[in-house]
Design an enzyme around this catalytic site. Structure first.
Site, PDB file in Angstrom:
ATOM      1  N   ASP A 172       0.840  -1.195   0.000  1.00  0.00           N
ATOM      2  CA  ASP A 172       0.000   0.000   0.000  1.00  0.00           C
ATOM      3  C   ASP A 172       0.882   1.255   0.000  1.00  0.00           C
ATOM      4  O   ASP A 172       2.049   1.195   0.416  1.00  0.00           O
ATOM      5  CB  ASP A 172      -0.879   0.041   1.256  1.00  0.00           C
ATOM      6  CG  ASP A 172      -1.861  -1.118   1.292  1.00  0.00           C
ATOM      7  OD1 ASP A 172      -2.163  -1.677   0.225  1.00  0.00           O
ATOM      8  OD2 ASP A 172      -2.300  -1.456   2.405  1.00  0.00           O
TER       9      ASP A 172
HETATM   10  N1  URA Z   1      -1.327  -5.906   3.907  1.00  0.00           N
HETATM   11  C1  URA Z   1      -1.800  -4.634   3.879  1.00  0.00           C
HETATM   12  O1  URA Z   1      -2.845  -4.354   4.430  1.00  0.00           O
HETATM   13  N2  URA Z   1      -1.093  -3.720   3.204  1.00  0.00           N
HETATM   14  C2  URA Z   1       0.081  -3.984   2.594  1.00  0.00           C
HETATM   15  O2  URA Z   1       0.698  -3.083   2.023  1.00  0.00           O
HETATM   16  C3  URA Z   1       0.575  -5.300   2.637  1.00  0.00           C
HETATM   17  C4  URA Z   1      -0.148  -6.251   3.304  1.00  0.00           C
END
Ligand code: URA
Length: 233
Positions: free
Chosen positions: A103
């Site tokens: 993310d």
């Molecule tokens: N899980 C999440 O919620 N975000 C990420 O970036 C990776 C795993």
């Protein structure tokens, strides 16, 4: 392969630039100038030099990046900065893409490559490649929350696969997943009425984030790391 193809695959020169370099006598094969950039070379046996520098041909490149906050895991985006923006032009020309997504506000290890087949294997749920994340939660995690998360929780119509959690404290720890659904860890914590406040990937398969890489820095994987990633003996 053609020498101009070799140079363009390596991100060193476009075909037009290679033609010019060849005409200028700056491109040598086994010590002799090549007049034309369409000259064929054997990358395994011929020694190609450009302006006196030996060009080591590698078809695929594997990079480890320590992703800072604020970058999206994409190759291009109209509005956002992408992880590719953290690499120099020469590397960006090599057709690299991030192997899986973090993310925008998740930190840590991103592997970038132009090896589509291997990336596909590494990301396929069939191969169960583990990824380890450090996390901080807003509220304390009870033993029953930990057990539920480890067994699998409903994140909106999907039950997560079993995972492993090691707590350093009531609100901090490490979680190891073998799958990667959209916002998975954030949604898992929401499933136990909690919230992620910090998330950092610290390993991907056998590759650990190099602690000497500052946020935003990158380096090539070593040969040993490449072999571990691709599980070559
Ligand atoms: N899980 C999440 O919620 N975000 C990420 O970036 C990776 C795993």
């Amino acid at each position: 392969m053609r020498i101009d193809k070799l140079l363009s695959e390596m991100g060193i020169a476009t075909r037009t630039e290679s033609a010019k370099l060849a005409r200028q006598g700056k491109l040598l094969v086994n010590g002799a100038p090549v007049g034309r950039a369409d000259t064929h070379v054997n990358p395994d046996t011929d020694i190609v030099t450009l302006c006196g520098e030996v060009i080591e041909y590698k078809k695929f490149v594997y990079i480890m990046l320590n992703k800072p906050e604020g970058y999206v895991s994409a190759t291009d985006d109209e509005r956002e900065k992408t992880v590719l923006d953290l690499l120099p032009e020469k590397e960006r020309r090599r057709g690299l893409f991030p192997c899986g997504r973090l993310d925008k506000n998740t930190l840590g290890l991103v592997i970038l490559t132009n090896d589509g087949d291997s990336a596909h294997k590494l990301l396929s749920p069939k191969h169960h490649v583990s990824k380890v994340y450090k996390f901080k939660a807003k509220l304390p995690l009870s033993l029953s929350d930990k057990e539920s998360l480890e067994a699998g929780v409903d994140i909106g119509g999907y039950f997560t696969k079993p995972c492993k959690i090691t707590l350093y404290s009531e609100t901090e720890g490490e979680i190891t997943l073998t799958e990667g659904k959209y916002h998975q860890i954030k949604r898992m914590l929401e499933a136990v009425n909690n919230k992620i406040t910090y998330l950092e990937r610290i390993s991907f398969g056998a590759i650990a984030l190099d602690p000497t890489l500052a946020r935003g820095e990158w380096r090539y994987l070593t040969n040993e790391e490449e072999n571990l990633l691709l599980q070559k003996k």
